[in-house]
Write a protein that holds these residues in place. Structure first.
Motif, mmCIF file in Angstrom:
data_model
loop_
_atom_site.group_PDB
_atom_site.id
_atom_site.type_symbol
_atom_site.label_atom_id
_atom_site.label_comp_id
_atom_site.label_asym_id
_atom_site.label_seq_id
_atom_site.Cartn_x
_atom_site.Cartn_y
_atom_site.Cartn_z
ATOM 1 N N PHE A 6 0.779 -1.175 0.100
ATOM 2 C CA PHE A 6 0.059 -0.121 0.048
ATOM 3 C C PHE A 6 0.867 1.407 -0.096
ATOM 4 N N SER A 7 1.987 1.349 0.962
ATOM 5 C CA SER A 7 2.918 2.571 0.737
ATOM 6 C C SER A 7 3.744 2.432 -0.296
ATOM 7 N N MET A 8 3.895 1.352 -1.100
ATOM 8 C CA MET A 8 4.678 1.684 -2.146
ATOM 9 C C MET A 8 3.961 2.142 -3.499
ATOM 10 N N ARG A 9 2.561 2.233 -3.289
ATOM 11 C CA ARG A 9 1.953 2.907 -4.574
ATOM 12 C C ARG A 9 2.298 4.245 -4.434
ATOM 13 N N PRO A 10 2.348 5.256 -3.667
ATOM 14 C CA PRO A 10 2.786 6.550 -3.752
ATOM 15 C C PRO A 10 4.177 6.946 -3.855
ATOM 16 N N LEU A 11 5.089 5.763 -3.596
ATOM 17 C CA LEU A 11 6.448 5.814 -3.720
ATOM 18 C C LEU A 11 6.623 5.379 -5.453
ATOM 19 N N THR A 12 6.005 4.908 -5.883
ATOM 20 C CA THR A 12 5.964 4.377 -7.086
ATOM 21 C C THR A 12 5.639 5.757 -8.226
ATOM 22 N N LEU A 13 4.456 6.310 -7.784
ATOM 23 C CA LEU A 13 4.198 7.530 -8.291
ATOM 24 C C LEU A 13 4.967 8.562 -8.364
ATOM 25 N N GLU A 14 5.774 8.828 -7.079
ATOM 26 C CA GLU A 14 6.662 9.797 -6.736
ATOM 27 C C GLU A 14 7.800 9.683 -7.875
ATOM 28 N N LEU A 15 8.400 8.340 -7.935
ATOM 29 C CA LEU A 15 9.451 7.999 -8.699
ATOM 30 C C LEU A 15 9.225 8.134 -10.152
ATOM 31 N N GLU A 16 7.861 7.973 -10.591
ATOM 32 C CA GLU A 16 7.418 7.908 -12.056
ATOM 33 C C GLU A 16 7.403 9.194 -12.367
ATOM 34 N N LYS A 17 6.804 10.085 -11.578
ATOM 35 C CA LYS A 17 6.984 11.498 -11.672
ATOM 36 C C LYS A 17 8.324 12.365 -12.062
ATOM 37 N N ILE A 18 9.333 11.819 -11.460
ATOM 38 C CA ILE A 18 10.623 12.455 -11.380
ATOM 39 C C ILE A 18 11.486 11.729 -12.413
ATOM 40 N N LEU A 19 11.304 10.675 -12.863
ATOM 41 C CA LEU A 19 12.619 9.767 -13.526
ATOM 42 C C LEU A 19 12.029 9.381 -14.673
ATOM 43 N N VAL A 20 10.844 9.197 -15.204
ATOM 44 C CA VAL A 20 10.377 8.851 -16.457
ATOM 45 C C VAL A 20 10.874 9.859 -17.609
ATOM 46 N N GLY A 21 11.697 9.376 -18.710
ATOM 47 C CA GLY A 21 12.026 10.013 -19.604
ATOM 48 C C GLY A 21 13.609 10.330 -19.347
#
Length: 570
Positions: A6-21
């Motif tokens: 459950f806590s890894m969901r916001p972690l994944t979104l956080e990393l996706e926003k910063i690192l994708v691309g």
């Protein structure tokens, strides 16, 4: 201290926003459980840490650049070959499992773009990092064969299989009413068990916080809840789903009790909140010491084995010494046998009892029936001579053994406080020089030489602390000036401490003594005795082991180590 799914969901979104691309510029490995990816975005560089440490597996951003192994392991080289130069296409979580996928687009054979997936399975001691292409495993950090698992193997060229799915509901995509229906259906279960069985990704902390927000007891049965109770439970599920606030709970000794993506109100302790989950995880890693330099565990095991061997040896020697101290008994037996020899028959008795010629008391003397009385007398005298000669030798061996134990304890203490590759490399050199370790192969020299810890007293005085025996010697005899102050815990394994001044205030002396006690085996004790003297009175005996010194003109101060000592400076 693991994050749940459950806590890894916001972690994944956080990393996706910063690192994708971003472009994967460099991949390095710190030890068998930690890798770091350097990701370049326009005008910015990010460090992505993937940690498979069993106590706290995670994927998060770093602020501090970590040190790297001088020779990258095979798996790191595989990742470099396949991922460096590629761009991150997606970062996603598998449902609410503790599995994060990182998709990387790179140029493959024939100049075609291919997508490779790095699966970070963050599941405690079973954590793994697996590189996948078109559903097939290229390589894995931990290869798992049939000898290790009959359920799921992880080997190159195999098809990647997801861990078995669980029949639970996703709180982020599923209507809360449907989740409540699932909970209600488990009438005979306790409330905490029913929530755990119904909500995907919920660990014990998320469950307890949900129940705390609803105002219900953990152990209440589902059958005992009424409509108002379910309304409260519905509101708490919505609240925990929508209000993320990364936090850490610590006890009075700063030990981490829990980390979570949501504020934990149910747990008592010191609350620390963070702006991002990456910041929370980086601090948690530092506090828990999840980074262990390579070879630290191996060297610790080696030193502990040597300590056990030396301890057993000293026990045997002390028994031999006790026997040797009875040497006079064998002389008395021989003298008595010589006196009564003509009254005794050869090969007749295994033991005789006669009147002791020295005190008139009865004395029993064992005999070897295979020998004559004359031969038994000679055997007693030989035993007496042997034991008499060995007493001095055994006493010397015991003293050497005690010195070795004290030295090995100092090495063990140094290993406990070692946090960098350079620290471990210096201890490796010390173990090789001491004959405890063979220098099996040539190693790439580390570019950075380890330095003593540096502290600054309130009055600006510099205080240096050695981290191992080689550093202690270098600090005391090469760095320190003759008039500098030298400190060390009295008769206790610890670091050498140097105060770089010949005029020292009482406040600075107290701080230096507290540092000496803190960086010693007595760091959890009170009223620790610390000797202090000017460096010119400290000498190293010829041939002495690293870290061993003798000194005169010392004075002693008693201190209790504190937890709020100043931080060491780079």
């Amino acid at each position: 201290m693991n994050l749940d799914g459950f806590s890894m969901r916001p972690l994944t979104l956080e990393l996706e926003k910063i690192l994708v691309g971003g472009r994967v510029d460099k991949i390095t490995q710190q030890n068998k459980a930690n890798l770091t990816f350097t990701i370049r975005q326009p005008g910015k560089t990010f460090l992505l840490r993937i940690s498979l440490a069993p106590q706290n597996p995670s994927v998060h951003l770093l602020k501090k650049t970590p040190e790297n192994l001088p020779e990258p392991p095979t798996f790191c080289m595989v990742l470099r070959k396949n991922l460096e130069g590629g761009r991150i296409a997606a970062i996603r979580q598998h449902q609410l499992d503790r599995i994060i996928f990182i998709d990387v687009d790179s140029i493959g054979a024939g100049g075609k773009i291919q997508t490779l997936t790095l699966a970070a399975e963050l599941i405690g001691k079973y954590s793994n990092l697996i590189l996948i292409h078109d559903g097939q495993i290229i390589d894995a950090l931990k290869k798992i064969g049939t000898n290790s698992s009959r359920v799921r193997t992880v080997l190159p060229n195999q098809i990647y299989q997801m861990p078995p799915a669980q029949d639970k509901l996703d709180i982020f995509s599923c209507d809360v009413e449907k989740i409540l229906e699932r909970i209600k259906a488990d009438e005979s279960a306790r409330l905490d068990k029913a929530i755990m069985n119904s909500c995907q990704g919920f660990g014990p902390q998320s469950v307890k916080e949900t129940i705390f927000l609803s105002g219900l007891p953990n152990d209440i049965k589902i059958s005992a809840l009424d409509a108002k109770d379910f309304d409260s439970l519905k509101n708490s599920l919505i609240e925990i789903r929508e209000n993320f606030s990364p936090c850490m709970i610590q006890d009075d000794n700063k030990k981490i009790l829990a980390i979570s993506a949501v504020k934990l109100n149910y747990l008592r302790g010191h609350l620390r909140t963070f702006e991002t989950l990456s910041e929370l995880l980086e601090v948690a890693d530092e506090i828990s010491g999840s980074y262990v330099p390579p070879d630290k565990e191996k060297f610790s095991k080696l030193v502990n084995n040597e300590l056990r061997r030396a301890t057993n040896k000293i026990s045997v020697l002390e028994n031999e010494l006790a026997a040797a101290e009875d040497a006079d008994l064998w002389r008395i037996r021989a003298d008595n046998l010589s006196t009564y020899r003509y009254q005794l028959k050869d090969h007749a008795d295994e033991e005789i009892t006669i009147e002791n010629i020295y005190d008139g008391e009865k004395i029993s003397i064992p005999l070897d029936k295979k020998l004559t009385i004359s031969a038994n007398i000679q055997a007693c005298y030989k035993k007496y001579d042997k034991l008499k000669r060995s007493t001095k030798f055994i006493a010397a061996q015991i003293e050497l053994c005690r010195e070795e134990i004290f030295y090995l304890e100092s090495v063990a203490h140094s290993l406990e406080n070692s946090t960098t590759l350079a620290d471990i490399d210096e201890i490796r050199t010390e173990l090789i020089a001491g004959g405890y370790l063979k220098d099996a192969k040539k190693r790439t020299a580390l570019s950075k030489k380890p330095q003593p810890l540096k502290f600054t007293a309130p009055d600006g005085t510099e205080i240096l602390v050695g981290k191992n025996n080689f550093q202690n010697d270098r600090l005391t005899f090469k760095i320190a000036a003759p008039d500098d102050l030298w400190l060390h815990t009295k008769d206790i394994t610890g670091s050498h401490v140097i105060v770089r001044s010949n005029k020292i205030s009482d406040e600075t002396l107290l701080l230096a003594a507290e540092l000496a006690a803190h960086f010693s085996k007595a760091q959890n004790s009170s009223k620790v005795p610390v000797d202090y003297v000017q460096c010119k009175f400290v000498k190293k005996p010829s041939g002495a082991k690293p870290g061993f010194v003798i000194f005169t003109n010392q004075r002693t101060i008693y201190v209790t180590p504190k937890n709020n000592l100043p931080a060491a400076q780079d």
